[in-house]
Design a protein around this motif. Structure first.
Motif, PDB file in Angstrom:
ATOM      1  N   ILE A 126     -29.934   9.968  -7.919  1.00  0.00           N
ATOM      2  CA  ILE A 126     -31.063   9.130  -8.329  1.00  0.00           C
ATOM      3  C   ILE A 126     -31.686   8.439  -7.117  1.00  0.00           C
ATOM      4  N   TYR A 127     -30.851   7.949  -6.213  1.00  0.00           N
ATOM      5  CA  TYR A 127     -31.369   7.327  -4.995  1.00  0.00           C
ATOM      6  C   TYR A 127     -32.152   8.342  -4.160  1.00  0.00           C
ATOM      7  N   LEU A 130     -28.627   2.672 -21.156  1.00  0.00           N
ATOM      8  CA  LEU A 130     -28.375   4.115 -21.192  1.00  0.00           C
ATOM      9  C   LEU A 130     -29.526   4.868 -21.861  1.00  0.00           C
ATOM     10  N   ILE A 131     -30.107   4.266 -22.896  1.00  0.00           N
ATOM     11  CA  ILE A 131     -31.254   4.899 -23.569  1.00  0.00           C
ATOM     12  C   ILE A 131     -32.431   5.011 -22.607  1.00  0.00           C
ATOM     13  N   VAL A 132     -32.738   3.906 -21.920  1.00  0.00           N
ATOM     14  CA  VAL A 132     -33.850   3.911 -20.963  1.00  0.00           C
ATOM     15  C   VAL A 132     -33.574   4.890 -19.826  1.00  0.00           C
ATOM     16  N   LEU A 133     -32.335   4.928 -19.338  1.00  0.00           N
ATOM     17  CA  LEU A 133     -31.981   5.826 -18.240  1.00  0.00           C
ATOM     18  C   LEU A 133     -32.124   7.286 -18.655  1.00  0.00           C
ATOM     19  N   THR A 162     -24.552  19.500 -20.152  1.00  0.00           N
ATOM     20  CA  THR A 162     -25.548  18.627 -20.783  1.00  0.00           C
ATOM     21  C   THR A 162     -26.634  18.133 -19.835  1.00  0.00           C
ATOM     22  N   LYS A 163     -26.376  18.233 -18.511  1.00  0.00           N
ATOM     23  CA  LYS A 163     -27.339  17.767 -17.501  1.00  0.00           C
ATOM     24  C   LYS A 163     -27.688  16.294 -17.730  1.00  0.00           C
ATOM     25  N   GLU A 164     -29.002  15.995 -17.730  1.00  0.00           N
ATOM     26  CA  GLU A 164     -29.447  14.601 -17.856  1.00  0.00           C
ATOM     27  C   GLU A 164     -29.197  14.006 -19.242  1.00  0.00           C
ATOM     28  N   PHE A 165     -28.823  14.859 -20.207  1.00  0.00           N
ATOM     29  CA  PHE A 165     -28.569  14.353 -21.555  1.00  0.00           C
ATOM     30  C   PHE A 165     -27.130  13.873 -21.735  1.00  0.00           C
ATOM     31  N   ILE A 166     -26.353  13.873 -20.657  1.00  0.00           N
ATOM     32  CA  ILE A 166     -24.956  13.469 -20.766  1.00  0.00           C
ATOM     33  C   ILE A 166     -24.808  12.038 -21.266  1.00  0.00           C
ATOM     34  N   PHE A 167     -25.801  11.200 -20.969  1.00  0.00           N
ATOM     35  CA  PHE A 167     -25.690   9.795 -21.366  1.00  0.00           C
ATOM     36  C   PHE A 167     -25.823   9.601 -22.872  1.00  0.00           C
ATOM     37  N   LEU A 168     -26.335  10.613 -23.583  1.00  0.00           N
ATOM     38  CA  LEU A 168     -26.391  10.523 -25.044  1.00  0.00           C
ATOM     39  C   LEU A 168     -24.979  10.419 -25.630  1.00  0.00           C
TER      40      LEU A 168
END
Length: 423
Positions: free
Chosen positions: A235-236, A288-291, A369-375
Motif C-alpha cells: 500500500i505504501y 476494514l470496510i473502507v480499506l 482472495t486478493k484484495e477481498f481478503i479483508f471481507l
C-alpha cells in the motif's frame, strides 16, 4: 531457494511449538514456584536459546538454529503470559496491565529498527540479532532477585501473611495496606483447591469465564492485524513511497502502537475493559470496510492509495487500544487463585495455536482472495463484537473475588432455570 524456504518454515514451526509448551506450563510453574522465581528461571532458556541460535552460524549447522529457535520460543511462551500476571499482582490498577502489550510493541519497534539494512539486516551481521534474544533473560536474572515475591502468591499459595505484608509495603512504599491485605485474605479463603483440567470444563462457574478467555485470544489472532501488516508495504508503494523508504514507513506504523499503548495506561481504568474492546472493534470493522473499497478502487481513483494508508494507521491504533492488551489481562482478572494457573495455561495455548493457524493459512487465503481478503476478517470481527457485547463482563475496579462470585452467581441462576424447565 527451496532449501531456504523449508528452513525458514521449520524455524517458524519450532518457535511456535516452543511457545505453545512455554505458555501451557507457565501458569503451573508460577503457582508452584512463584512469579518472581519463574521469571528468573526463564532466564535459562532465554540465554541458552540465543547462544545456540547465534552459534549455528559458526558451527555451520542448521540443526542448531532449529534447536535454538525452539528454546527461544519456549522462553517467549513463558514470558508472554507471565508478564501480564505479575504486573497485575504488583499493581492493583488494571491500567498497568497494558504495560505488557506496550513493551511488546517497543520490542517490535527496536527489532525492526535494528533489522534494517543500515544496521544489522545484512549477511554478516544478522546473527547479532539472534544473540540479542538473551537480553530479556539477562535483565530478569539480574533484577528479579532484588524484588519481592508477589504478595498474592505469598498470601494464597504460601499462606504467609507476614511476608505478604512486607512485600506489599515494599511495592506500595507506604505502611497503610489494610484494604489490600483484607481483600487478599478473602480471596485466599475462597480460592478453593487447585483445579484439574477436567474440572475447568465441567464446572459451569469455571467453564464460562474460560471460554471467554479462550475466545478473546482467538479473536485477537483473527482480528486481521496480520493482514493489515502484510499489506502495508504494498500500500505504501502504491501511494508513491520509495522502495527504500517503505521500511521506515513500516517502522513508523509499529511506533504508533507504542504511542497508543502509553496513552491507554490512564484510560484503561477510567473507561473500562468492555468499552475499550467494543468501541475499537466497531471502529476496526468500519476501517476494514473502507480499506476493502479503497483497495478495489485504487486503479480508478489514485487518491484511494492515500485513503488506504490512513486506514492502516487507524486500524493499528484501534487494535492497540483494546485487543492488543486486554485479552492477556482478562484471565488474571476473572479467576481466583485456585483455577487461575490452568486458565492462564489454556489461554496461552489458544493464543499460540490461533497465531500458528493464521501464519500457516494467511498467504494461501490471500492468494485466492486478493484484495477481498479483508471481507473474511469483517465477518469474523462482526461475530466477535457480538460475542464480546453479550458475554464479556466489566472487570474495572472489581476484585478477583467479586468477579469470581459474579460468575458463580450466574451459574447458580442458570442451573436453577434448567431445573425449573425440567420440572
Amino acid at each position: 531457494e527451496n532449501t531456504l524456504t523449508i528452513l525458514w518454515s521449520l524455524c517458524t514451526a519450532v518457535f511456535v511449538c516452543g511457545g505453545m509448551i512455554g505458555s501451557f506450563v507457565v501458569g503451573w510453574l508460577a503457582d508452584k514456584l512463584g512469579r518472581r522465581f519463574t521469571l528468573m528461571l526463564n532466564a535459562g532458556p532465554a540465554i541458552s536459546g540465543a547462544l545456540i541460535s547465534f552459534g549455528c552460524v559458526y558451527a555451520g549447522s542448521p540443526a542448531l538454529l532449529l534447536v535454538g529457535r525452539f528454546i527461544t520460543g519456549l522462553s517467549c511462551g513463558l514470558f508472554s503470559f507471565e508478564s501480564p500476571s505479575i504486573i497485575k499482582y504488583f499493581y492493583m490498577s488494571g491500567s498497568m496491565g497494558t504495560l505488557s502489550a506496550m513493551f511488546i510493541s517497543v520490542g517490535t519497534v527496536v527489532s525492526s529498527f535494528l533489522g534494517m539494512k543500515i544496521f544489522l539486516g545484512i549477511e554478516n551481521k544478522w546473527p547479532i540479532l539472534l544473540i540479542l534474544n538473551a537480553v530479556p533473560g539477562l535483565v530478569s536474572l539480574f533484577t528479579f532477585p532484588f524484588l519481592p515475591d508477589s504478595p498474592r502468591f505469598l498470601m494464597a499459595a504460601k499462606k504467609d501473611k507476614n511476608k505478604a505484608k512486607e512485600a506489599l509495603k515494599w511495592l506500595r512504599r507506604r505502611e497503610d495496606i489494610t484494604n489490600e491485605i483484607e481483600e487478599m485474605e478473602k480471596e485466599s479463603r475462597n480460592q478453593g483447591e487447585e483445579c484439574s483440567l477436567s474440572k475447568m470444563f465441567r464446572a459451569r462457574e469455571l467453564f464460562v469465564p474460560l471460554i471467554i478467555c479462550l475466545a478473546l485470544q482467538i479473536i485477537k489472532s483473527f482480528s486481521g492485524i496480520t493482514a493489515i501488516l502484510f499489506y502495508s508495504a504494498s500500500i505504501y508503494l502504491n501511494a508513491g513511497v520509495a522502495v527504500d523508504v517503505v521500511q521506515y514507513a513500516n517502522l513508523g506504523t509499529s511506533f504508533v502502537t507504542v504511542v497508543t499503548g502509553i496513552v491507554m495506561i490512564p484510560l484503561m481504568d477510567r473507561l473500562g475493559r468492555r468499552i475499550l474492546l467494543l468501541g475499537p472493534m466497531l471502529g476496526m470493522i468500519l476501517t476494514l470496510i473502507v480499506l476493502t473499497v479503497a483497495l478495489n478502487l485504487k486503479s480508478r481513483y489514485p487518491f484511494m492509495n492515500y485513503l488506504s494508508i490512513a486506514c492502516i494507521i487507524i486500524y493499528v491504533v484501534l487494535f492497540a487500544c483494546g485487543l492488543a492488551s486486554i485479552p492477556s489481562m482478562i484471565p488474571v482478572e476473572v479467576f481466583r487463585q485456585g483455577p487461575r494457573a490452568r486458565a492462564m495455561s489454556l489461554a496461552g495455548l489458544a493464543s499460540w495455536i490461533s497465531n500458528a493457524i493464521v501464519a500457516m493459512c494467511f498467504e494461501i487465503v490471500q492468494a485466492a482472495t486478493k484484495e477481498f481478503i479483508f471481507l473474511i476478517f469483517i465477518v469474523i470481527m462482526i461475530a466477535s463484537t457480538i460475542f464480546v457485547y453479550l458475554k464479556v463482563p466489566e472487570t474495572k475496579n472489581k476484585t478477583f473475588d467479586e468477579i469470581a462470585s459474579q460468575f458463580k452467581s450466574a451459574s447458580r441462576e442458570s442451573n436453577g432455570e434448567i431445573r425449573t424447565v425440567v420440572a
